[in-house]
Write a protein that holds these residues in place. Structure first.
Motif, PDB file in Angstrom:
ATOM      1  N   ASP A   1      -6.953   1.602  10.596  1.00  0.00           N
ATOM      2  CA  ASP A   1      -5.905   1.344   9.597  1.00  0.00           C
ATOM      3  C   ASP A   1      -4.635   0.803  10.261  1.00  0.00           C
ATOM      4  OD1 ASP A   1      -4.033   1.373   7.565  1.00  0.00           O
ATOM      5  OD2 ASP A   1      -4.592   3.359   6.820  1.00  0.00           O
TER       6      ASP A   1
ATOM      7  N   CYS B   1      -1.062   1.491   8.411  1.00  0.00           N
ATOM      8  CA  CYS B   1      -0.471   2.832   8.578  1.00  0.00           C
ATOM      9  C   CYS B   1      -0.079   3.090  10.029  1.00  0.00           C
ATOM     10  CB  CYS B   1      -1.429   3.913   8.097  1.00  0.00           C
ATOM     11  SG  CYS B   1      -1.543   3.970   6.302  1.00  0.00           S
TER      12      CYS B   1
ATOM     13  N   LYS C   1       0.835  -1.205   0.000  1.00  0.00           N
ATOM     14  CA  LYS C   1       0.000   0.000   0.000  1.00  0.00           C
ATOM     15  C   LYS C   1       0.876   1.265   0.000  1.00  0.00           C
ATOM     16  CE  LYS C   1      -3.255   2.197   3.213  1.00  0.00           C
ATOM     17  NZ  LYS C   1      -4.243   1.943   4.268  1.00  0.00           N
TER      18      LYS C   1
ATOM     19  N   ILE D   1       1.281   4.889   1.258  1.00  0.00           N
ATOM     20  CA  ILE D   1       0.743   5.707   2.353  1.00  0.00           C
ATOM     21  C   ILE D   1       0.603   7.141   1.859  1.00  0.00           C
ATOM     22  CG2 ILE D   1       1.116   6.562   4.706  1.00  0.00           C
ATOM     23  CD1 ILE D   1       2.788   4.004   5.223  1.00  0.00           C
TER      24      ILE D   1
ATOM     25  N   ASP E   1      -4.300   8.935   4.015  1.00  0.00           N
ATOM     26  CA  ASP E   1      -4.222   7.865   5.025  1.00  0.00           C
ATOM     27  C   ASP E   1      -3.751   8.376   6.378  1.00  0.00           C
ATOM     28  OD1 ASP E   1      -4.872   5.645   3.225  1.00  0.00           O
ATOM     29  OD2 ASP E   1      -2.976   6.168   2.254  1.00  0.00           O
TER      30      ASP E   1
END
Length: 308
Positions: free
Chosen positions: A203, A206, A4, A6, A74
């Protein structure tokens, strides 16, 4: 599965971008992929009203909170002193970076003779204004808004003697001029000099990534200061200063907290040195001490004055 990316949310001022790039660099060094997304906050757009008239709580952070909740970014990077003591539901503090300079400074024009006479200085902060008047009751204080670049420019364009800035902000973007003095008698804003990264509570990816940037000493000290602020103000803005410092040799926390009247004439202060084990309630207990010494009445007066 691709890792992913960020997305780092930030305000678009030079200082905010510097802070976001600092976090980006640290995450990149840990092999995370990142991108920066900059947005304008209401606090940057509305420059003709004093902050307390805008309902100061969260004016610089609200736009990024919404962007996070809507899934456009995020994480978000903030100057911690701008962040409300109560975060929106679903958003959590993910890391506090190692703290920079906590001092306020006076950037001045010409000589400092005016300190002993009369003069006009500029600041948009009730805390700085009250402390300045407490020390220099015969001075005039005018409102000054905008990001650090805008404020520095306004200082040059006006016939003020000087303006008050957080040293950390000017140092971070190399804007600190030669003509300044450290205001080491001024108690800083709670969490001044610290940067915080917030993320969505849900999340895990993160939050785990950002947690690696956390500085525990800064986290503890800013927690104490913000707990003191939260207990005192209850959602209202007031001239409140707080500074907690850790003494490694003695394993103690030194806390200095203060509440002023808006005109700076009244000052209620608390000074404490406690063992590190007592840090969790130190901010709360210090605020209760302020209340007991006349703070309850003073806060009621401040709230009443700001409504007008």
């Amino acid at each position: 599965m691709a890792q992913k990316v960020i997305r780092i949310g930030t305000r678009d001022s030079e200082l905010a971008l510097w802070q976001a790039h600092t976090v980006q660099k640290k995450l990149n060094n840990l092999d995370y992929k990142t991108e920066i997304i900059a947005v304008k906050s209401q606090g940057d757009i509305i420059l003709d009203k004093p902050l307390y008239e805008l309902g100061i709580t969260g004016i610089f952070t609200k736009t990024l909170d919404i962007a996070m909740i809507n899934g456009q970014v995020d994480i978000a990077v903030h100057s911690m002193k701008d962040v409300p003591t109560v975060l929106p539901t679903g958003i959590v503090q993910a890391a506090v970076l190692e703290r920079a300079n906590t001092l306020d400074i006076l950037v001045h024009k010409g000589n400092l003779d005016f300190l002993n006479e009369s003069g006009t200085i500029a600041t948009g902060s009730l805390r700085r204004q009250a402390q300045w008047w407490n020390k220099y009751p015969n001075h005039t204080v005018v409102d000054l808004r905008g990001n650090v670049n805008t404020r520095m420019q306004k200082l040059q364009e006006n016939d003020w003697k000087g303006a008050i800035f957080a040293a950390a902000g000017l140092e971070r973007i190399n804007l600190k001029p030669e003509n300044y003095i450290n205001l080491d008698w001024m108690i800083p804003a709670p969490a001044q000099g610290a940067m915080v990264v917030v993320a969505m509570a849900s999340d895990d990816f993160c939050r785990d990534a950002v947690a690696q940037l956390n500085d525990i000493e800064t986290e503890v000290c800013t927690h104490i200061e913000r707990q003191f602020l939260k207990t005192l103000e209850g959602g209202c803005t007031a001239p409140i200063g707080a500074l907690a410092r850790y003494n490694e040799i003695e394993d103690t926390i030194h806390f200095n907290g203060v509440l002023f009247s808006l005109d700076g004439k009244q000052k209620i202060e608390v000074n404490k040195i406690v063992p590190i084990e007592e840090w969790k309630k130190l901010g709360y207990n210090s605020a209760q001490e302020i209340f007991a010494n006349g703070g309850t009445k003073l806060m009621a007066t401040i709230k009443e004055s700001l409504k007008k």
